[in-house]
Design an enzyme around this catalytic site. Structure first.
Site, PDB file in Angstrom:
ATOM      1  N   ARG A 169       0.836  -1.214   0.000  1.00  0.00           N
ATOM      2  CA  ARG A 169       0.000   0.000   0.000  1.00  0.00           C
ATOM      3  C   ARG A 169       0.868   1.260   0.000  1.00  0.00           C
ATOM      4  O   ARG A 169       0.561   2.237   0.686  1.00  0.00           O
ATOM      5  CB  ARG A 169      -0.936   0.030   1.216  1.00  0.00           C
ATOM      6  N   SER A 242     -10.801  -0.915   3.407  1.00  0.00           N
ATOM      7  CA  SER A 242     -10.021  -1.058   4.646  1.00  0.00           C
ATOM      8  C   SER A 242      -9.644   0.324   5.155  1.00  0.00           C
ATOM      9  O   SER A 242      -9.073   1.116   4.402  1.00  0.00           O
ATOM     10  CB  SER A 242      -8.731  -1.831   4.378  1.00  0.00           C
ATOM     11  N   GLU A 339      -5.276   3.782   6.088  1.00  0.00           N
ATOM     12  CA  GLU A 339      -4.957   3.500   4.688  1.00  0.00           C
ATOM     13  C   GLU A 339      -5.418   4.631   3.774  1.00  0.00           C
ATOM     14  O   GLU A 339      -4.672   5.063   2.904  1.00  0.00           O
ATOM     15  CB  GLU A 339      -5.610   2.171   4.286  1.00  0.00           C
TER      16      GLU A 339
END
Ligand code: EPU
Length: 352
Positions: A169, A242, A339
């Protein structure tokens, strides 16, 4: 002829973010022709304003009711095969192309690799920024290059994959968020080969679908079924997928946690010294799955997804997320990092 871009003022963002927050932006620039970017950025009205690229708004939390800057939305969405020789095809995709439409396009053209990434919301231009990943695959492994407008250099540039610094990520684009505007991506996709079934749930899903062969199309169908079942639909409960990254810790920390807490899921990473934990598991074990504070909640469907059940505000969502992170920190000694991009606030775990 279409203008290269258009500029709007005092724009409601409810339909521009998948949390469906009622924030507003001072300006919104819609770019129809990428070559128009330098002229847009030179507009006197924009010179003093912070700029932020907004794709589908599926990975952003507006923590402020008003973004006192200019959002830039890229509309160009063409897809073309640049090179078709050999066992792979090189495909160039404009940043404004919808990601899931691109996945379908590749499957329709006999190309594979992206099937595990089916149904991820957002635009293709956002994919390299946080190196989107799901069901055992990260997009970084298929990206040959990323085309950008480099605001620091005042010029268009093409970064081969090695310069993108892809991680979990993470990428150079995420670490230097104000420097570059992604205008297109180049993907190198195989025409044949085995699909990636490393995620156990995927094999189980194919079996549950009647023992389907793991063709790219069937894998995409299985991924779509899993996502629809596991993840809350933003049309029903606003969310950005998420909300926290799965924390990466040293192997020693993971072993210590396993000795103290039965059943803690621990995943391998690319380095032997590190392990990845499941943020969803930590959150659920800390008692937050399904917990609702006003209209802000941690989804009952998936503990890692922060949801807006109606009229929650950005600050209310952020308050809940901070409390969740503080609680996980207290119980397990593990810090959670958000995130999505948080606009107008910094994230600090807080108990209150
Ligand atoms: N789990 C719980 N409670 C829950 C949900 C999950 O304890 O409510 C535990 C289970 O043990 C499960 C484990 O967490 O086995 C992992 O759950 P899941 O397979 O759903 O994956 P994840 O680690 O929570 C990551 C990505 C997702 C991606 C899935 C599938 C991150 C931050 N998230 O979630 O990506 O779809 O794997 O590969 O890495 C996103 O980034 O927005 C996203 C949805």
């Amino acid at each position: 002829m279409t203008a290269a871009y258009s500029l709007a003022r005092d724009v409601p963002l409810h339909d521009w973010n998948t949390f469906h927050l009622d924030a507003r932006a001072e300006r919104l620039a819609t770019v129809h022709v990428t070559a128009g970017l330098p002229a847009l950025l030179a507009e006197p009205a924009l010179r003093a304003l912070p700029l932020m690229v907004l794709g589908a708004g599926s990975n952003v939390l507006f923590a402020t009711n008003r973004f006192e800057g200019c959002l830039i939305h890229l509309r160009c969405d063409s897809i073309r095969i640049v090179d078709d020789a050999g066992g792979h095809a090189l495909v160039q995709v404009d940043a404004g192309c919808e990601w899931d439409a691109l996945v379908d396009w590749t499957l329709d053209h006999g190309l594979q690799g992206l099937e595990n990434l089916a149904l991820i919301p957002g635009q293709a231009g956002a994919a390299p920024i946080q190196n989107i990943g799901a069901y055992g695959v990260e997009v970084g492994r298929f990206i040959a290059a990323v085309h950008v407008y480099d605001r620091q250099a005042g010029a268009f540039d093409r970064l081969p994959a090695a310069r993108c610094e892809f991680g979990y990520r993470d990428s150079v684009f995420k670490r230097e968020p104000d420097r570059r505007i992604v205008t297109a991506i180049e993907l190198l996709l195989p025409k044949a080969g085995a699909t990636n079934l490393s995620y156990a749930g995927l094999r189980e899903e194919l079996a549950a679908m009647g023992g389907l062969q793991p063709t790219p199309r069937n894998v995409a169908a299985a991924v779509r079924r899993i996502r629809r079942r596991k993840l809350p639909d933003p049309a029903v409960a606003g969310n950005a997928g998420s909300f926290f990254k799965n924390p990466v810790v040293t192997r020693a920390v993971a072993v210590e946690l396993q000795s103290r807490f039965a059943g803690v899921p621990v995943y391998l990473t690319s380095t032997e010294a590190e392990r990845k934990l499941s943020a969803a598991w930590l959150i659920e074990q800390a008692g937050w799955r399904g917990v609702r504070e006003g209209d802000a909640a941690m989804s009952a469907q998936h503990a890692l997804v922060l949801v807006n059940l109606g009229r929650a505000t950005g600050p209310q969502l952020l308050t809940l997320a901070r409390r969740v992170a503080a609680s996980v920190q207290e119980k397990f000694g593990v810090s959670l990092e958000p995130e999505p991009r948080i606009v107008g606030a910094t994230f600090q775990p807080r108990r209150a």
